[in-house]
Design a protein around this motif. Structure first.
Motif, PDB file in Angstrom:
ATOM      1  N   GLN A 100       0.830  -1.211   0.000  1.00  0.00           N
ATOM      2  CA  GLN A 100       0.000   0.000   0.000  1.00  0.00           C
ATOM      3  C   GLN A 100       0.860   1.254   0.000  1.00  0.00           C
ATOM      4  OE1 GLN A 100      -2.953   0.059   3.173  1.00  0.00           O
ATOM      5  NE2 GLN A 100      -4.532  -0.500   1.699  1.00  0.00           N
ATOM      6  N   ILE A 101       1.883   1.272   0.845  1.00  0.00           N
ATOM      7  CA  ILE A 101       2.763   2.446   0.916  1.00  0.00           C
ATOM      8  C   ILE A 101       3.423   2.701  -0.427  1.00  0.00           C
ATOM      9  CG2 ILE A 101       4.910   3.335   1.907  1.00  0.00           C
ATOM     10  CD1 ILE A 101       4.133   1.985   4.527  1.00  0.00           C
ATOM     11  N   PHE A 102       3.953   1.639  -1.061  1.00  0.00           N
ATOM     12  CA  PHE A 102       4.652   1.821  -2.333  1.00  0.00           C
ATOM     13  C   PHE A 102       3.739   2.397  -3.403  1.00  0.00           C
ATOM     14  CE2 PHE A 102       5.575   0.125  -6.576  1.00  0.00           C
ATOM     15  CZ  PHE A 102       6.771   0.782  -6.820  1.00  0.00           C
ATOM     16  N   PHE A 103       2.570   1.770  -3.600  1.00  0.00           N
ATOM     17  CA  PHE A 103       1.680   2.244  -4.663  1.00  0.00           C
ATOM     18  C   PHE A 103       1.118   3.626  -4.345  1.00  0.00           C
ATOM     19  CE2 PHE A 103       1.532  -2.252  -5.934  1.00  0.00           C
ATOM     20  CZ  PHE A 103       1.695  -2.100  -7.304  1.00  0.00           C
ATOM     21  N   TYR A 104       0.770   3.840  -3.099  1.00  0.00           N
ATOM     22  CA  TYR A 104       0.195   5.121  -2.700  1.00  0.00           C
ATOM     23  C   TYR A 104       1.192   6.257  -2.923  1.00  0.00           C
ATOM     24  CZ  TYR A 104      -1.515   8.716   0.536  1.00  0.00           C
ATOM     25  OH  TYR A 104      -1.918   9.887   1.094  1.00  0.00           O
ATOM     26  N   VAL A 105       2.407   6.116  -2.393  1.00  0.00           N
ATOM     27  CA  VAL A 105       3.422   7.153  -2.516  1.00  0.00           C
ATOM     28  C   VAL A 105       3.839   7.327  -3.981  1.00  0.00           C
ATOM     29  CG1 VAL A 105       5.768   7.828  -1.881  1.00  0.00           C
ATOM     30  CG2 VAL A 105       4.249   6.848  -0.161  1.00  0.00           C
ATOM     31  N   SER A 106       3.995   6.219  -4.702  1.00  0.00           N
ATOM     32  CA  SER A 106       4.401   6.285  -6.103  1.00  0.00           C
ATOM     33  C   SER A 106       3.379   7.022  -6.949  1.00  0.00           C
ATOM     34  CB  SER A 106       4.619   4.876  -6.662  1.00  0.00           C
ATOM     35  OG  SER A 106       5.665   4.209  -5.999  1.00  0.00           O
ATOM     36  N   LEU A 107       2.108   6.684  -6.762  1.00  0.00           N
ATOM     37  CA  LEU A 107       1.054   7.314  -7.562  1.00  0.00           C
ATOM     38  C   LEU A 107       0.887   8.780  -7.202  1.00  0.00           C
ATOM     39  CD1 LEU A 107      -1.472   4.347  -7.452  1.00  0.00           C
ATOM     40  CD2 LEU A 107      -0.332   5.231  -9.503  1.00  0.00           C
ATOM     41  N   ALA A 147       8.579   9.747 -17.453  1.00  0.00           N
ATOM     42  CA  ALA A 147       9.332  10.369 -16.361  1.00  0.00           C
ATOM     43  C   ALA A 147       8.463  10.504 -15.112  1.00  0.00           C
ATOM     44  CB  ALA A 147       9.848  11.743 -16.797  1.00  0.00           C
ATOM     45  N   SER A 148       7.176  10.834 -15.296  1.00  0.00           N
ATOM     46  CA  SER A 148       6.272  10.966 -14.152  1.00  0.00           C
ATOM     47  C   SER A 148       6.139   9.637 -13.419  1.00  0.00           C
ATOM     48  CB  SER A 148       4.892  11.446 -14.624  1.00  0.00           C
ATOM     49  OG  SER A 148       4.967  12.724 -15.211  1.00  0.00           O
ATOM     50  N   TRP A 149       5.919   8.553 -14.169  1.00  0.00           N
ATOM     51  CA  TRP A 149       5.792   7.223 -13.560  1.00  0.00           C
ATOM     52  C   TRP A 149       7.087   6.810 -12.864  1.00  0.00           C
ATOM     53  CZ3 TRP A 149       1.390   4.570 -12.913  1.00  0.00           C
ATOM     54  CH2 TRP A 149       0.294   4.866 -13.724  1.00  0.00           C
ATOM     55  N   LEU A 150       8.234   7.050 -13.507  1.00  0.00           N
ATOM     56  CA  LEU A 150       9.517   6.617 -12.942  1.00  0.00           C
ATOM     57  C   LEU A 150       9.881   7.404 -11.690  1.00  0.00           C
ATOM     58  CD1 LEU A 150      11.695   6.055 -16.149  1.00  0.00           C
ATOM     59  CD2 LEU A 150      10.659   4.328 -14.657  1.00  0.00           C
ATOM     60  N   LEU A 151       9.690   8.729 -11.726  1.00  0.00           N
ATOM     61  CA  LEU A 151      10.019   9.549 -10.559  1.00  0.00           C
ATOM     62  C   LEU A 151       9.109   9.219  -9.384  1.00  0.00           C
ATOM     63  CD1 LEU A 151      10.670  12.970 -12.327  1.00  0.00           C
ATOM     64  CD2 LEU A 151      12.362  11.555 -11.157  1.00  0.00           C
ATOM     65  N   GLY A 152       7.834   8.971  -9.677  1.00  0.00           N
ATOM     66  CA  GLY A 152       6.917   8.566  -8.614  1.00  0.00           C
ATOM     67  C   GLY A 152       7.325   7.235  -8.007  1.00  0.00           C
ATOM     68  N   SER A 153       7.692   6.278  -8.857  1.00  0.00           N
ATOM     69  CA  SER A 153       8.118   4.965  -8.370  1.00  0.00           C
ATOM     70  C   SER A 153       9.399   5.050  -7.558  1.00  0.00           C
ATOM     71  CB  SER A 153       8.323   4.006  -9.557  1.00  0.00           C
ATOM     72  OG  SER A 153       7.118   3.813 -10.263  1.00  0.00           O
ATOM     73  N   LEU A 154      10.317   5.920  -7.973  1.00  0.00           N
ATOM     74  CA  LEU A 154      11.563   6.106  -7.218  1.00  0.00           C
ATOM     75  C   LEU A 154      11.269   6.634  -5.817  1.00  0.00           C
ATOM     76  CD1 LEU A 154      14.665   6.175  -7.106  1.00  0.00           C
ATOM     77  CD2 LEU A 154      14.558   8.494  -8.063  1.00  0.00           C
ATOM     78  N   ASP A 155      10.352   7.585  -5.733  1.00  0.00           N
ATOM     79  CA  ASP A 155       9.950   8.116  -4.433  1.00  0.00           C
ATOM     80  C   ASP A 155       9.322   7.016  -3.569  1.00  0.00           C
ATOM     81  OD1 ASP A 155       9.545  10.125  -2.498  1.00  0.00           O
ATOM     82  OD2 ASP A 155       7.491  10.426  -3.157  1.00  0.00           O
ATOM     83  N   GLY A 156       8.477   6.183  -4.197  1.00  0.00           N
ATOM     84  CA  GLY A 156       7.851   5.077  -3.469  1.00  0.00           C
ATOM     85  C   GLY A 156       8.857   4.087  -2.938  1.00  0.00           C
ATOM     86  N   ILE A 157       9.874   3.760  -3.736  1.00  0.00           N
ATOM     87  CA  ILE A 157      10.906   2.808  -3.310  1.00  0.00           C
ATOM     88  C   ILE A 157      11.697   3.367  -2.129  1.00  0.00           C
ATOM     89  CG2 ILE A 157      13.071   1.713  -4.000  1.00  0.00           C
ATOM     90  CD1 ILE A 157      11.868   1.479  -6.839  1.00  0.00           C
ATOM     91  N   ILE A 158      12.082   4.650  -2.214  1.00  0.00           N
ATOM     92  CA  ILE A 158      12.864   5.261  -1.129  1.00  0.00           C
ATOM     93  C   ILE A 158      12.071   5.259   0.167  1.00  0.00           C
ATOM     94  CG2 ILE A 158      13.865   7.429  -0.299  1.00  0.00           C
ATOM     95  CD1 ILE A 158      14.556   8.071  -3.232  1.00  0.00           C
ATOM     96  N   VAL A 159      10.813   5.653   0.090  1.00  0.00           N
ATOM     97  CA  VAL A 159       9.983   5.761   1.295  1.00  0.00           C
ATOM     98  C   VAL A 159       9.746   4.395   1.926  1.00  0.00           C
ATOM     99  CG1 VAL A 159       7.680   6.348   2.155  1.00  0.00           C
ATOM    100  CG2 VAL A 159       8.877   7.923   0.635  1.00  0.00           C
TER     101      VAL A 159
END
Length: 312
Positions: A100-107, A147-159
């Motif tokens: 949930q955290i990954f998808f939520y933060v990434s999106l 770029a939007s999808w990748l940057l969001g996913s990167l943020d999700g992975i870090i968090v």
């Protein structure tokens, strides 16, 4: 991963947002109705833009990506909340919480950058119409969306990597209806100040940087519209941009309220209400705002509907 005084399979308890009183049962049914409208509305937008050749433009391509993100965002939180409420089991596993955290933060992050791309698209269309086919080519649009999808996913992975590295001991009760990071951190039995500062930096990058692009783009757009000689041109420009600005205002206002306040000022009830607004209500409102205020989308819908009726 450090886990103090825990079993080999850690489980959290989501306290949720509703109890089983009559008024809360009604509100839960209302949320399910909103969820249904959001799923249908965003799915319809994606399908319409894909099927109608006249909607194969940069603006509508980016809009289809926004609808897809909204569809995934609401499906990240509401189905689990509904299952817990109906089954009476409020537990969520560590893997489920992390997902949930990954998808939520990434999106959330992806939508921030996509809204900035949509603002830039309107800026180019109104301020540089002759260069629009070059500045907003199919390749450029694809790169913006990717770029939007990748940057969001990167943020999700870090968090998720940092958040789930904390030891969680004692109470496992998360005062929320899904695994939101600020709510989860209240259960950590170690100092999270460094991570909270990291989250603030991420918010500046993921929220304020795209917001700066949006403000700069629309400042130029407003100046260009004011100097337009045609009243009809002004009306069309404002109609197109106002839909996007409504979405930006709802989305950024709620996100900044949740993630850019100090921990000492947080209230679980406030956080749940505001989170419900932009994870449940906003995904329903977005397709309605764009479709009801857009003749081309309405035309495409009536066209598809007409074909369906003629094929019966």
């Amino acid at each position: 991963m450090a886990w103090g005084n825990q079993t080999s399979s850690p489980v959290f308890i989501l306290l949720g947002i509703f109890n089983h009183s009559p008024i809360h049962t009604f509100l839960f049914a209302l949320v399910l109705g909103i969820f249904t409208v959001a799923v249908m509305g965003n799915s319809t937008m994606v399908i319409l833009i894909h099927l109608d050749a006249q909607l194969h433009t940069p603006m509508y391509f980016l809009l289809s990506q926004l609808s897809l993100m909204d569809l995934m965002l609401i499906c990240t939180t509401v189905p689990k909340m509904a299952f817990n409420y109906l089954s009476g089991r409020n537990s969520i596993s560590l893997a489920g919480c992390g997902t949930q955290i990954f998808f939520y933060v990434s999106l959330m992050g992806a939508e921030c950058f996509l809204l900035a791309a949509m603002a830039y698209d309107r800026y180019v269309a109104i301020c540089h119409p002759l260069r629009y086919p070059v500045l907003m080519s199919q390749k450029v649009c694809g790169l913006m969306a990717t770029a939007s999808w990748l940057l969001g996913s990167l943020d999700g992975i870090i968090v998720i990597v940092v958040a789930l590295s904390f030891p969680y001991c004692g109470s496992r009760k998360i005062p929320h209806f899904f695994c939101d990071v600020p709510a989860l951190l209240t259960l950590a039995c170690t100092d999270t100040l460094t991570f909270e500062r990291l989250m603030l930096i991420c918010c500046i990058i993921m929220l304020l940087f795209p917001l700066g692009i949006i403000i700069a783009s629309y400042a130029r757009v407003i100046l260009a519209v004011i100097h337009m000689g045609s009243g009809e041109g002004r009306r069309k420009a404002f109609a197109t941009c106002s839909s996007h600005l409504m979405v930006v205002g709802m989305y950024y206002g709620a996100a900044m309220f949740i993630y850019m306040r100090p921990t000492s000022d947080r209230s679980p009830t406030q956080d749940k209400m505001v989170s419900a607004f932009y994870t449940i209500l906003t995904p329903m409102l977005n397709p309605l705002i764009y479709s009801l205020r857009n003749r081309e989308v309405s035309r495409a819908f009536m066209k598809v509907l007409g074909k369906g009726k003629s094929g019966e």
